[in-house]
Scaffold this motif. Structure first.
Motif, mmCIF file in Angstrom:
data_model
loop_
_atom_site.group_PDB
_atom_site.id
_atom_site.type_symbol
_atom_site.label_atom_id
_atom_site.label_comp_id
_atom_site.label_asym_id
_atom_site.label_seq_id
_atom_site.Cartn_x
_atom_site.Cartn_y
_atom_site.Cartn_z
ATOM 1 N N PRO A 151 0.023 0.482 12.768
ATOM 2 C CA PRO A 151 -0.885 1.379 13.495
ATOM 3 C C PRO A 151 -2.230 1.588 12.815
ATOM 4 C CG PRO A 151 1.048 2.573 12.702
ATOM 5 C CD PRO A 151 1.267 1.124 12.409
ATOM 6 N N GLY A 152 -2.302 1.417 11.495
ATOM 7 C CA GLY A 152 -3.565 1.613 10.786
ATOM 8 C C GLY A 152 -4.512 0.432 10.868
ATOM 9 N N LEU A 153 -4.057 -0.685 11.422
ATOM 10 C CA LEU A 153 -4.883 -1.883 11.534
ATOM 11 C C LEU A 153 -5.389 -2.000 12.964
ATOM 12 C CD1 LEU A 153 -6.024 -4.456 10.296
ATOM 13 C CD2 LEU A 153 -3.850 -5.578 10.782
ATOM 14 N N ARG A 154 -6.682 -1.770 13.123
ATOM 15 C CA ARG A 154 -7.268 -1.840 14.467
ATOM 16 C C ARG A 154 -7.289 -3.293 14.943
ATOM 17 N NH1 ARG A 154 -12.907 0.887 14.593
ATOM 18 N NH2 ARG A 154 -13.282 -1.040 13.469
ATOM 19 N N THR A 187 0.833 -1.188 0.000
ATOM 20 C CA THR A 187 0.000 0.000 0.000
ATOM 21 C C THR A 187 0.875 1.247 0.000
ATOM 22 O OG1 THR A 187 -1.723 1.178 1.240
ATOM 23 C CG2 THR A 187 -0.115 -0.045 2.534
ATOM 24 N N THR A 188 0.267 2.362 -0.302
ATOM 25 C CA THR A 188 0.966 3.641 -0.185
ATOM 26 C C THR A 188 0.559 4.366 1.098
ATOM 27 O OG1 THR A 188 -0.751 4.731 -1.492
ATOM 28 C CG2 THR A 188 1.199 3.912 -2.679
ATOM 29 N N ALA A 189 -0.323 3.762 1.883
ATOM 30 C CA ALA A 189 -0.795 4.371 3.130
ATOM 31 C C ALA A 189 0.223 4.125 4.248
ATOM 32 C CB ALA A 189 -2.150 3.802 3.523
ATOM 33 N N PRO A 190 0.860 5.172 4.755
ATOM 34 C CA PRO A 190 1.890 5.016 5.790
ATOM 35 C C PRO A 190 1.397 4.293 7.046
ATOM 36 C CG PRO A 190 1.875 7.268 4.960
ATOM 37 C CD PRO A 190 0.685 6.572 4.366
ATOM 38 N N ALA A 191 0.118 4.388 7.345
ATOM 39 C CA ALA A 191 -0.415 3.748 8.553
ATOM 40 C C ALA A 191 -0.358 2.223 8.476
ATOM 41 C CB ALA A 191 -1.858 4.195 8.793
ATOM 42 N N PHE A 192 -0.141 1.677 7.271
ATOM 43 C CA PHE A 192 -0.090 0.226 7.114
ATOM 44 C C PHE A 192 1.303 -0.285 6.773
ATOM 45 C CE2 PHE A 192 -4.530 1.270 6.493
ATOM 46 C CZ PHE A 192 -5.144 0.331 7.311
ATOM 47 N N PHE A 193 2.312 0.594 6.852
ATOM 48 C CA PHE A 193 3.684 0.171 6.590
ATOM 49 C C PHE A 193 4.182 -0.704 7.738
ATOM 50 C CE2 PHE A 193 4.993 4.105 3.864
ATOM 51 C CZ PHE A 193 4.204 3.633 2.836
#
Length: 80
Positions: free
Chosen positions: A57-60, A24-30
């Motif tokens: 951090p983006g994965l609850r 992904t390009t979403a930093p919260a899922f790196f």
């Protein structure tokens, strides 16, 4: 978004360790999450336990738990 999985340890028939990265390009899922699956023989079947470490951090946690539960349900249906 999809995931890329890499096997880290395979100790049949009891333990599987995989590294999971979200593509992904979403930093919260790196980052790299680790999934440890243990299988233990119990009366009448097999107990399967998922343990997830280093969630991005983006994965609850509750979403990860729901996804793990769905995976276990699908696995159970294959062997019923």
């Amino acid at each position: 978004m999809f995931t890329q999985m890499t096997e880290r340890e395979l100790a049949p028939p009891r333990r599987i360790v995989e590294a999971v990265s979200f593509v992904t390009t979403a930093p919260a899922f790196f980052g790299e999450m680790t999934i440890v699956v243990t299988l233990d023989e119990v009366s009448g079947g097999t107990e399967v336990v998922f343990s997830c470490e280093n969630l991005p951090p983006g994965l609850r946690a509750q979403d990860n738990e729901a996804g793990s539960r769905l995976s276990l349900e699908q696995l159970a249906r294959r062997f019923e």
